[in-house]
Motif scaffolding. Structure first.
Motif, PDB file in Angstrom:
ATOM      1  N   ASN A 224     -31.010   0.134 -21.461  1.00  0.00           N
ATOM      2  CA  ASN A 224     -29.642   0.104 -21.971  1.00  0.00           C
ATOM      3  C   ASN A 224     -28.807   1.208 -21.311  1.00  0.00           C
ATOM      4  OD1 ASN A 224     -27.498  -0.687 -23.603  1.00  0.00           O
ATOM      5  ND2 ASN A 224     -28.108   0.674 -25.266  1.00  0.00           N
ATOM      6  N   LEU A 225     -28.730   1.172 -20.006  1.00  0.00           N
ATOM      7  CA  LEU A 225     -28.009   2.191 -19.239  1.00  0.00           C
ATOM      8  C   LEU A 225     -26.545   2.269 -19.667  1.00  0.00           C
ATOM      9  CD1 LEU A 225     -28.056   4.200 -16.793  1.00  0.00           C
ATOM     10  CD2 LEU A 225     -27.198   2.283 -15.431  1.00  0.00           C
ATOM     11  N   GLY A 226     -26.134   3.466 -20.073  1.00  0.00           N
ATOM     12  CA  GLY A 226     -24.737   3.692 -20.429  1.00  0.00           C
ATOM     13  C   GLY A 226     -24.236   2.821 -21.570  1.00  0.00           C
ATOM     14  N   GLY A 227     -25.138   2.349 -22.414  1.00  0.00           N
ATOM     15  CA  GLY A 227     -24.734   1.514 -23.539  1.00  0.00           C
ATOM     16  C   GLY A 227     -24.419   0.072 -23.175  1.00  0.00           C
ATOM     17  N   PHE A 228     -24.889  -0.394 -22.003  1.00  0.00           N
ATOM     18  CA  PHE A 228     -24.605  -1.751 -21.539  1.00  0.00           C
ATOM     19  C   PHE A 228     -24.891  -2.794 -22.624  1.00  0.00           C
ATOM     20  CE2 PHE A 228     -25.645  -5.776 -19.501  1.00  0.00           C
ATOM     21  CZ  PHE A 228     -24.622  -5.922 -18.577  1.00  0.00           C
TER      22      PHE A 228
END
Length: 182
Positions: free
Chosen positions: A137-141
Protein backbone atom coordinates in the motif's frame (compact mmCIF):
# COMPACT_ATOMS: atom_id res chain seq x y z
CA UNK A 1 7.40 -26.12 -16.22
CA UNK A 2 8.57 -26.38 -12.65
CA UNK A 3 10.02 -24.09 -10.06
CA UNK A 4 12.99 -25.40 -8.08
CA UNK A 5 13.14 -22.50 -5.64
CA UNK A 6 10.22 -20.88 -3.81
CA UNK A 7 8.37 -18.52 -6.12
CA UNK A 8 6.23 -15.46 -5.51
CA UNK A 9 3.54 -14.25 -7.88
CA UNK A 10 3.35 -10.47 -8.21
CA UNK A 11 0.28 -8.71 -9.57
CA UNK A 12 0.89 -5.17 -10.83
CA UNK A 13 0.20 -2.65 -13.57
CA UNK A 14 1.04 -3.50 -17.15
CA UNK A 15 0.30 0.02 -18.40
CA UNK A 16 2.30 3.23 -18.02
CA UNK A 17 2.60 4.54 -14.49
CA UNK A 18 4.66 7.13 -12.73
CA UNK A 19 8.23 6.62 -11.62
CA UNK A 20 7.48 5.89 -7.95
CA UNK A 21 5.50 2.78 -8.94
CA UNK A 22 8.14 1.62 -11.42
CA UNK A 23 10.72 1.99 -8.64
CA UNK A 24 8.51 0.06 -6.21
CA UNK A 25 8.28 -2.78 -8.72
CA UNK A 26 12.05 -2.76 -9.17
CA UNK A 27 12.54 -2.77 -5.39
CA UNK A 28 10.25 -5.81 -5.07
CA UNK A 29 12.14 -7.63 -7.83
CA UNK A 30 15.48 -6.97 -6.16
CA UNK A 31 14.13 -8.01 -2.74
CA UNK A 32 12.72 -11.25 -4.17
CA UNK A 33 16.02 -12.16 -5.80
CA UNK A 34 18.00 -11.23 -2.69
CA UNK A 35 15.74 -13.56 -0.65
CA UNK A 36 16.27 -16.44 -3.10
CA UNK A 37 12.71 -16.25 -4.41
CA UNK A 38 11.76 -16.64 -8.06
CA UNK A 39 9.30 -14.20 -9.64
CA UNK A 40 6.10 -15.38 -11.29
CA UNK A 41 4.51 -12.56 -13.29
CA UNK A 42 2.06 -11.90 -16.08
CA UNK A 43 4.84 -12.16 -18.66
CA UNK A 44 4.89 -8.57 -19.91
CA UNK A 45 8.00 -6.42 -20.32
CA UNK A 46 6.51 -2.94 -20.02
CA UNK A 47 5.47 -0.75 -17.10
CA UNK A 48 5.63 -2.23 -13.59
CA UNK A 49 5.52 -5.80 -14.92
CA UNK A 50 8.68 -5.19 -16.93
CA UNK A 51 10.38 -3.24 -14.16
CA UNK A 52 10.00 -6.05 -11.64
CA UNK A 53 11.18 -8.72 -14.09
CA UNK A 54 14.28 -6.77 -15.13
CA UNK A 55 15.20 -5.98 -11.52
CA UNK A 56 14.73 -9.59 -10.45
CA UNK A 57 17.07 -10.81 -13.18
CA UNK A 58 19.58 -8.00 -12.55
CA UNK A 59 19.81 -9.15 -8.92
CA UNK A 60 20.38 -12.77 -9.99
CA UNK A 61 16.82 -14.02 -9.57
CA UNK A 62 14.79 -16.27 -11.82
CA UNK A 63 11.71 -15.01 -13.69
CA UNK A 64 8.76 -16.99 -14.95
CA UNK A 65 6.27 -15.14 -17.14
CA UNK A 66 2.81 -16.51 -17.88
CA UNK A 67 0.98 -14.76 -20.68
CA UNK A 68 -2.03 -15.63 -22.82
CA UNK A 69 -1.46 -15.79 -26.56
CA UNK A 70 -3.83 -12.88 -27.26
CA UNK A 71 -1.75 -10.55 -25.02
CA UNK A 72 1.64 -11.44 -26.48
CA UNK A 73 1.77 -8.25 -28.57
CA UNK A 74 -0.42 -5.98 -26.41
CA UNK A 75 1.60 -6.49 -23.21
CA UNK A 76 4.83 -6.83 -25.17
CA UNK A 77 5.90 -10.27 -23.97
CA UNK A 78 9.02 -10.53 -21.78
CA UNK A 79 11.07 -12.68 -24.13
CA UNK A 80 14.02 -12.37 -21.72
CA UNK A 81 12.16 -14.31 -19.01
CA UNK A 82 13.98 -17.41 -17.81
CA UNK A 83 10.78 -19.23 -18.66
CA UNK A 84 7.89 -17.77 -20.67
CA UNK A 85 4.72 -19.85 -20.65
CA UNK A 86 2.11 -18.96 -23.27
CA UNK A 87 -1.44 -19.99 -22.42
CA UNK A 88 -4.64 -20.12 -24.46
CA UNK A 89 -6.75 -18.12 -22.00
CA UNK A 90 -6.58 -15.68 -19.09
CA UNK A 91 -8.16 -18.31 -16.83
CA UNK A 92 -5.36 -20.74 -17.66
CA UNK A 93 -2.81 -17.96 -17.05
CA UNK A 94 -4.17 -17.24 -13.57
CA UNK A 95 -4.41 -20.95 -12.69
CA UNK A 96 -0.76 -21.53 -13.65
CA UNK A 97 0.43 -18.41 -11.85
CA UNK A 98 -1.29 -19.63 -8.69
CA UNK A 99 0.03 -23.19 -9.03
CA UNK A 100 3.61 -22.06 -9.59
CA UNK A 101 3.62 -19.67 -6.62
CA UNK A 102 4.17 -20.05 -2.89
CA UNK A 103 2.74 -16.62 -2.08
CA UNK A 104 1.39 -13.46 -3.67
CA UNK A 105 2.18 -9.75 -3.69
CA UNK A 106 -0.21 -7.17 -5.07
CA UNK A 107 1.32 -3.84 -6.08
CA UNK A 108 -0.62 -0.81 -7.31
CA UNK A 109 -2.52 -1.50 -10.48
CA UNK A 110 -5.81 -1.22 -12.31
CA UNK A 111 -8.78 -3.49 -12.87
CA UNK A 112 -6.70 -6.48 -14.03
CA UNK A 113 -4.51 -6.30 -10.95
CA UNK A 114 -7.56 -5.96 -8.72
CA UNK A 115 -9.32 -8.88 -10.39
CA UNK A 116 -6.27 -11.11 -9.83
CA UNK A 117 -5.90 -9.91 -6.24
CA UNK A 118 -9.55 -10.52 -5.33
CA UNK A 119 -9.59 -13.97 -6.92
CA UNK A 120 -6.42 -15.04 -5.10
CA UNK A 121 -7.48 -13.54 -1.77
CA UNK A 122 -10.93 -15.12 -2.04
CA UNK A 123 -9.40 -18.49 -2.97
CA UNK A 124 -7.30 -18.41 0.18
CA UNK A 125 -10.29 -17.46 2.32
CA UNK A 126 -12.33 -20.32 0.80
CA UNK A 127 -9.54 -22.83 1.48
CA UNK A 128 -8.46 -23.36 -2.13
CA UNK A 129 -4.91 -22.54 -1.05
CA UNK A 130 -3.13 -21.53 2.14
CA UNK A 131 -0.57 -19.22 0.55
CA UNK A 132 0.04 -15.75 2.00
CA UNK A 133 -1.43 -12.73 0.21
CA UNK A 134 0.42 -9.45 0.69
CA UNK A 135 -0.67 -6.04 -0.54
CA UNK A 136 1.86 -3.20 -0.83
CA UNK A 137 0.00 0.00 0.00
CA UNK A 138 2.65 2.50 -1.10
CA UNK A 139 1.69 6.04 -0.13
CA UNK A 140 -1.84 4.96 0.77
CA UNK A 141 -2.64 3.78 -2.79
CA UNK A 142 -5.12 1.19 -1.50
CA UNK A 143 -6.46 3.21 1.47
CA UNK A 144 -9.88 3.88 -0.16
CA UNK A 145 -10.31 0.19 -0.99
CA UNK A 146 -9.19 -0.92 2.48
CA UNK A 147 -11.65 1.53 4.07
CA UNK A 148 -14.40 0.09 1.85
CA UNK A 149 -13.45 -3.48 2.84
CA UNK A 150 -13.54 -2.50 6.52
CA UNK A 151 -16.97 -0.96 5.96
CA UNK A 152 -18.11 -4.19 4.28
CA UNK A 153 -16.89 -6.08 7.34
CA UNK A 154 -18.84 -3.73 9.63
CA UNK A 155 -21.95 -4.38 7.53
CA UNK A 156 -21.42 -8.16 7.70
CA UNK A 157 -20.45 -8.73 4.07
CA UNK A 158 -16.77 -9.55 4.71
CA UNK A 159 -15.66 -11.65 7.66
CA UNK A 160 -12.90 -10.61 10.01
CA UNK A 161 -11.22 -13.93 9.15
CA UNK A 162 -11.04 -12.84 5.49
CA UNK A 163 -9.57 -9.46 6.43
CA UNK A 164 -7.09 -11.15 8.78
CA UNK A 165 -5.76 -13.23 5.86
CA UNK A 166 -4.73 -10.06 3.99
CA UNK A 167 -1.29 -8.75 4.93
CA UNK A 168 -0.94 -5.03 4.18
CA UNK A 169 2.52 -3.43 4.15
CA UNK A 170 4.03 -0.22 2.78
CA UNK A 171 7.39 -1.30 1.35
CA UNK A 172 8.95 -3.92 -0.89
CA UNK A 173 11.21 -5.08 1.93
CA UNK A 174 8.26 -5.55 4.28
CA UNK A 175 6.38 -7.55 1.64
CA UNK A 176 9.24 -10.00 1.17
CA UNK A 177 9.86 -10.22 4.93
CA UNK A 178 6.21 -11.17 5.48
CA UNK A 179 6.38 -13.84 2.80
CA UNK A 180 9.60 -15.40 4.04
CA UNK A 181 8.35 -15.71 7.61
CA UNK A 182 5.29 -17.73 6.60
Amino acid sequence: MSVDEPAICVYCASGPVDEQYLQLAADVGTALADAGLALVSGGGKISMMGSIARATRAAGGRTIGVIPEHLMAKEVADLDADELIVTDTMRERKRLMEELSDGFITLPGGIGTLEEFFETWTGGYLGEHDKPVVMVNLGGFYDPMLAWLNDLQTRGFVSSHALDRLIVVETAADAVTELTRR
